[in-house]
Every structure is written in C-alpha cells, then in structure tokens.
Design an enzyme around this catalytic site. Sequence first.
Site, PDB file in Angstrom:
ATOM      1  CD  GLU A 138      -2.981   1.200   2.237  1.00 19.53           C
ATOM      2  OE1 GLU A 138      -4.032   1.785   2.055  1.00 19.53           O
ATOM      3  OE2 GLU A 138      -2.661   0.722   3.322  1.00 19.53           O
ATOM      4  CB  ALA A 275       0.386  -2.258  11.718  1.00 17.26           C
ATOM      5  CG  MET A 276       0.201  -3.245   4.915  1.00 18.24           C
ATOM      6  SD  MET A 276      -0.784  -1.816   4.390  1.00 18.24           S
ATOM      7  CE  MET A 276      -1.973  -2.614   3.322  1.00 18.24           C
ATOM      8  CD  GLU A 277      -4.813  -1.951   5.528  1.00 19.24           C
ATOM      9  OE1 GLU A 277      -3.801  -1.568   6.152  1.00 19.24           O
ATOM     10  OE2 GLU A 277      -5.439  -1.217   4.747  1.00 19.24           O
ATOM     11  CG  HIS A 310      -5.979   0.825  12.550  1.00 19.09           C
ATOM     12  ND1 HIS A 310      -6.433   2.124  12.528  1.00 19.09           N
ATOM     13  CD2 HIS A 310      -5.507   0.575  11.305  1.00 19.09           C
ATOM     14  CE1 HIS A 310      -6.235   2.633  11.319  1.00 19.09           C
ATOM     15  NE2 HIS A 310      -5.668   1.705  10.554  1.00 19.09           N
ATOM     16  CD  GLU A 311      -3.124  -2.005  10.611  1.00 18.16           C
ATOM     17  OE1 GLU A 311      -3.717  -2.132   9.527  1.00 18.16           O
ATOM     18  OE2 GLU A 311      -2.556  -0.941  10.959  1.00 18.16           O
ATOM     19  CG  HIS A 314      -7.750  -1.583   7.700  1.00 18.19           C
ATOM     20  ND1 HIS A 314      -8.527  -0.584   7.181  1.00 18.19           N
ATOM     21  CD2 HIS A 314      -6.657  -0.965   8.219  1.00 18.19           C
ATOM     22  CE1 HIS A 314      -7.930   0.588   7.384  1.00 18.19           C
ATOM     23  NE2 HIS A 314      -6.796   0.379   8.019  1.00 18.19           N
ATOM     24  CD  GLU A 333      -5.765   3.586   6.693  1.00 11.98           C
ATOM     25  OE1 GLU A 333      -5.929   3.325   7.900  1.00 11.98           O
ATOM     26  OE2 GLU A 333      -5.188   2.803   5.909  1.00 11.98           O
TER      27      GLU A 333
END
Length: 839
Positions: A138, A275-277, A310-311, A314, A333
Amino acid sequence: MPERRPFIRLPTDVYPVNYGLCLKPDLIDFTFEGKLEAVVEVIQATNQIVMNCADIDIITASFAPEGGEGEEINATGFNYQNEDEKVTLSFPSALQKGSGTLKIDFVGELNDKMKGFYRSKYASPAGEIRYAAVTQFEATDARRAFPCWDEPAIKATFDIILIVPKDRVALSNMNVIDRKPYPDDDSLVEVKFATTPIMSTYLVAFVIGEYDFVESQSADGVTVRVYTPMGKAEQGKFALEVATKTLPFYKDYFSVPYPLPKIDLIAIADFAAGAMENWGLVTYRETALLIDPKNSCSSSRQWVALVVGHELAHQWFGNLVTMEWWTHLWLNEGFASWIEYLCVDHCFPEYDIWTQFVSADYTRALDLDALDNSHPIEVNVGHPSEVDEIFDAISYSKGASVIRMLHNYIGDEDFRKGMNAYLLKFQHKNASTEDLWYCLEQASGKPIAAVMGSWTKQMGFPIIEVDQEQQGNDRILKISQKKFCASGPYNGEDCPSWMVPISICTSEDPSCTKLEVLLEIPETTITIHNIQPDQWVKINPGTVGFYRIQYSSSMLESLLPGIRDLTLLPVDRLGLQNDLFSLSRAGMISTVEVLKLMEAFVNEPNYTVWSDLSCNLGVLSSLLSHTDFHEEIQEFIRDLFTPIGLKLGWDSNQGEGHLDALLRGLVLGKLGKAGHKPTLDEARRRFKDHVEGKQILSADLRSPVYLTVLKHGDSATLDTMLKEEVRPQDTVSVIGGVAGSSKHGRKAAWKFVKDNWQELHNRYQGGFLISRLIKLSVDGFAIDKIAAEVKSFFESHHAPAAERTVQQCCENILLNAAWLKRDADDIHQYLLQRKGAPV
Ligand code: BES
Ligand code: ZN
C-alpha cells in the site's frame, strides 16, 4: 514548483481475473525471479496491454487465448513509462475479445526502501546478520514486486507460490496447501498457498524469513498466529490475546464472519509504517506488536491493542469492501481509526480509551484542519506521490472524528444496521463514500448524505458562538456558526457552513444530553425550558461534535467552577481547555486567560486531561523558548504539576491500574523535563541504581527517567542517525525527538535535515515518512524568516509527497510568530506577577 503530469488510470480493455504468481527470492544477492500467469479478460480486441510496473525487468511476455483456440502470441515490445510506473506490452497481432492467459517472466531487486518487495535485516540468535524478504504494497507498490493492474478497484484472485530455502518460514495471505522439494535445487522448497478471495493488489503480501510463533483459535474458529523474531515467542502472547478477542467482536459488530481460514500477525524488523492490514497476513513494526511481559510499559500495551484493533477492522472495512479509488482512502483509515477505540474499549474497559481518543485524534485533527493549507477529507488524487500525501491526520483523525460524530448522531443500533447493509451489499467489491452514506441513510431515515457531505467535501470546521439569556424559567440560546481558522474566524465573503449536529446538557445532569438540534443555517435561537437561572448550560457534551466553541463570557464564567469541582465530565474539562487554548493561538482570547484556566486544574485526577494539558503546555513552552523568559513558563509547569506529582509518588500503590501508571509516567516526565529539582535528583538516583543493578527500574518509569536523566538530544545524537546501526524507520522519530527537546535541538535538527537532505530523501524514496520528518523538524519554529527559509529550501529541494506538509509547516511557523508577537509581553507580565503573588 514543477507542474504535475496529468495522471491517467489504467485502460479497462483488458482486466485480470486470476493471478498465478510464482516468486523466487534470493536472500544473498537480493534479487528475485518471478513468473506470472494471469487469466485475463479482453473486453475489446487490442494489440497492447498496459499494466503497472516499476523497477522490474520483463524478460518475456506472451498471450495465449483460452482453450487453445488460436496461437500463443509473444509480445514484441515492452515499453516502460517509468515516470508513470507503467509498461505497455505490444503484440504483433491483435488479442481477440475473450479470455486468455498472459504469461510474463521477470526479475527484480529486493530493495532496501521498505516498499514493494524488500529486504529486512535481522540478527540470528547467534548474532549472524541475515535478511528476510517482505512486502509493503500500500498504496502503489505491488507493481514493484510483479507487473499488475495496481488499482484498488481492479480486484482478482491470487494463487501464490513461493520458492524459498527449506529452513525458512514462508507466509502469504492464505494457508499453505502444498509444500514440496524444488526440483532444480534441493536446498529449496516450493510452497503453494490456497487461492485468495477476489481482492485488491495492495493487500497481497508475502514474508520469507526466520520466525517463531504463538498460536490460538478464536471463538469463531479462525486460526490466529503471532510471528515474532526467533526466541521471542513469549512477546507475541499479548497481541495474540487481543487478536483472538477482537475477531469475534468484529464478527458480531458487523454481522459478517471473517472470511479466511487463518490470520497471521507478524513483526517485521524494518518497517516504514506502524502496521499494514494485508488480508490474512498483517505486518507490524516490532514496537506495534511485541510486548515483553517484564519490560514493556502500559502505554506500549495500549498501543499494541489499538494497532491490532485497527488492522483487524480493515479485514472487513477495506479488505472485504474496498474503496473505489484513493480519494476514498479516508473511508478505510478514518473508519479503522474510529473502530479501533470501540474494540479496545470492549477488550480493556479500564483504559477509558474514548477519553484518550479526544486528546489523541480529535484535537489533533482540529488543529491541522484549521490551517488554510488543510484539505477536504475527500480529495482528488492521481499520481502515487499525491496518494502517499493523504495518509495524514485529516484522513485518519478527522475521518475518525466525523465518524464518531455520525455514530453519535445516528445511534449505535441504526449505525450497525447500516454498516451491515453496506458490508453485505459491497462485499468482494468496491465502494465510495456516497455508498456508505446511502446505507446509513436507509437504516436511520436521517439525511446522512447531506449532513456528512458538508464535513467530507469541504475542508475545515465551524466555530460555534453561543450566548444566553434567561427568560423566566426558560433559557434562550443564541447560536451561530462561522468557519474557524487558526488565525481567527473566517471573515471573507461566502463563509462556508456545515450541517452541525448540536447537543446540549445542563448542570442538572452533565452526562446527559438535554436537547439535540441540527444547525443547518448560520444562526439560530434555541429555547431550553424549565431551567433555573443558576444552572449552567454546556454545548457539545462528550466533546463529540467536530467544532470549536466560543461561549459568551458569562456562560464561560458559569462553567469554570465545574472544572475545579470536577462536576464537568473529564472529556468536557479537556475539551473546554483545548478550545480555549486554540482560541488563544488564533488571537481570539488572551493566552493569559488560558494560563489562568490551566491553574484551575490543580485538583485534576484524570490522566487524559493531564495529558492534553501537558501537550498544550509543551506547545507554549516551545513557543516561549524563543524568548528570554522561557524559565518562567518552566516554573509555571513545575508549579502546576508538583501537587499531582507528590500525590502519585514514584512507586505504584496496591490496586493501582493502567491509567495510574500512565499518569505517573506523564507527570514525572513532565516535571523532569521542566527541570523540577527533586524529580531530577530522584530520577538520577534511580537511574544509577538501575545501571548498577541494585534496583530494577520498573517498565513504566523507564521512559520518564531516561528522558530526564539522559542529556537532551543534540548534534552528536543526530550524527549517529545515518550510521548503519540505526534503522531508517527509526531515524525520523529520533530527529523529531531532538527537534522537540529544546531550542538548541530544534535548530540542530533543521540544520541536520538540510545538510543531509539528499540522503534522507533517498532513504524514504519520497514515501510518507518524509512528510513526518519535515513536520517534526520545522513545525516548532516561531520566526517569520524561518518560514521563508523552509519555503525556499523546498522550492529547490523538491519533495513531491510532502508539498502540502511544507505549506502547512510554513503556515504554522507564521502563526507561531504572530502569536508570540501578540501575546509574549502579556504572558511575561502574568508569569512575573504570579511569582510575586502570595500563595
Ligand atoms: N493501511 C495502513 C498502513 C499504511 C500507512 C500504508 C501508510 C501505507 C502508508 C494501516 O492500516 C495503518 O493505518 N497503520 C497505521 C497504524 C494505525 C494504528 C493508525 C500506521 O502505520 O501509522
Ligand atoms: Zn489503517
């Protein structure tokens, strides 16, 4: 600044249905080989295919129509448009309408830029330096790992195969369905993963490295694993617990189950974001996932819980239903940044996390959005650098704040009904902001699209002016709205206006909304019945509406006792103080009034209220470090924080909880920074005992003690920033820390950024870290000349992904300078006079 090139989305005449992707990374030479076999649909006969592709060399490409009806056609030209990150494959004859397979062989580099397919450095338990191969796609970097249609609305399924050394862990979005020796090399294995659901390219991920893990099963039957560095599996347990509680929570909240059989959460040593979902394989910075049961502090635990919340949100909101284009990034977001709090509130009610939302997100968003250089939540974006730029506090914090306001306006029941309808209607598809409004409008019968459009399509927010008059048993409120700007209320023509849900409470019950209205016009009057003259009236209980308030002096006067005697709710004490602080920066009231108000907080027990006060006093202290009476504001801070510091002491008492620990760390850190002698002495003593092994410093005291004892960051700290041992992901926050530490640090940090600009810019390849770096290093100045210097520096040192940030910083510097000119003398007088006053 150079003109931006016109940006064009990919043509739609050929689109992917399934990507068969095989990748073979070389962890020694940092290269990879790839084979793509994509099932595509040709909508219209063509002899060209345009795809995204960056830093990849295509070796061969061919197209075979489905079912062997016709010859396989080899592409004869690969025309790379590097600037646009595209490649055009040309074929000698037309590809006919219908299905076919596009085969591409390619090679690429495992880069060290923390984007695309990159290498991440770690040490083996024996201390040997090794590299993992990991991904961060992303927003627009899947194209660096394989040629693809890299737009969120072009969804397809993925069949992924990784060819890796047999002693390494290989992970991807889905579970492993086959693992067999690689025919050409017996040190390698071929790992095949199950087919993914239809999904966007930016959510694809793979990791090849050495990791340990802890595993559990969530109540709804999903296998959850937390992958940690070797030998640190223990440190994954906290996140594992949060994740296994969170999945069923979301399943229940959305009434939609998590659609994959497994989810992995993994800590990556070199990681640009928090972090990345990625669907089924969420990647984290180590500090956002790992908790050492003995050594991690309470605020780390809270951070891990929020990031996990949060992640995982998503996985539904973003992954199952994806924004149609990056213009709607805020949907992803903003929503995740709101619901992470709901999730943490569910898992850890003792954190009082919603009050913390107000100081962490809501006030931050108001500050940024008051600038002339803010932008609307929904913003047209095209080129990748423009996309990077909107991962900012408007998309995240303003997005989350307007969703919180909306949730409050609709009520939880209808909100959930609408959310469920939205997820079901758009699952495995894409949606826009309007689509969500439509579903919520259907569920609630309220004019959601009209109300919310006023918040997402125009930038900024209103200041609500309120005055009152008692008439018998009635209170008449006169309420009006104007756009609020950081330099004062908007006074041009055509003042924008908002549809503002306004709620009102009275001293009869400060926690209960007595009246709700939707303010649709610039000005109105409202009558409250049956209210005594001595009762106060407050607007915006809970500090939920996204606006600032200016009360008439009599109304404000009547609210102030509620701060001292704590009858106002914590979140409202915080909100009132924060509004007044921002009005003083805008020149609408004197800063001296705010200092007087702050003194009313001496009896304050609430952590978050203190945290917000501390933050604002930090801003003021940084401002006044430009004067010769900086010491006086330090003294003010010491006086304000001393009673609570004494009350808390250094050691935790029996039965204390999370918030007590946070408060103690905050207060001692603040006293230390403000040069409070007894705190300095005790911090030094404890530090010495800790270093000498006499007495261990508890986890929650470490940060305040280190900050107090260790010398403020300086040029020597900065000079280590470009050395090999410091991970590029950490450089930004250290430089920011130095800039925020003192007047000297501020100058040193800005000089460092200027002197090392090429190297720093190159490190982050223009990604979003560059904006954060710029903001942290120049936002604190209060000198007109420096605003001009910053502007001209970035005119000759171009940073496309930070253009707006540079403008915001220059605006902030000028605002600070004006504030200082306007109020410095009065503040000085006040600080001197209060020293002379009898206690
Ligand atoms: N989708 C983002 C990750 C991301 C951030 C990708 C910036 C590209 C650019 C992820 O969901 C996210 O928002 N991460 C946050 C942490 C979160 C708890 C607010 C981050 O990385 O700061
Ligand atoms: Zn996110």
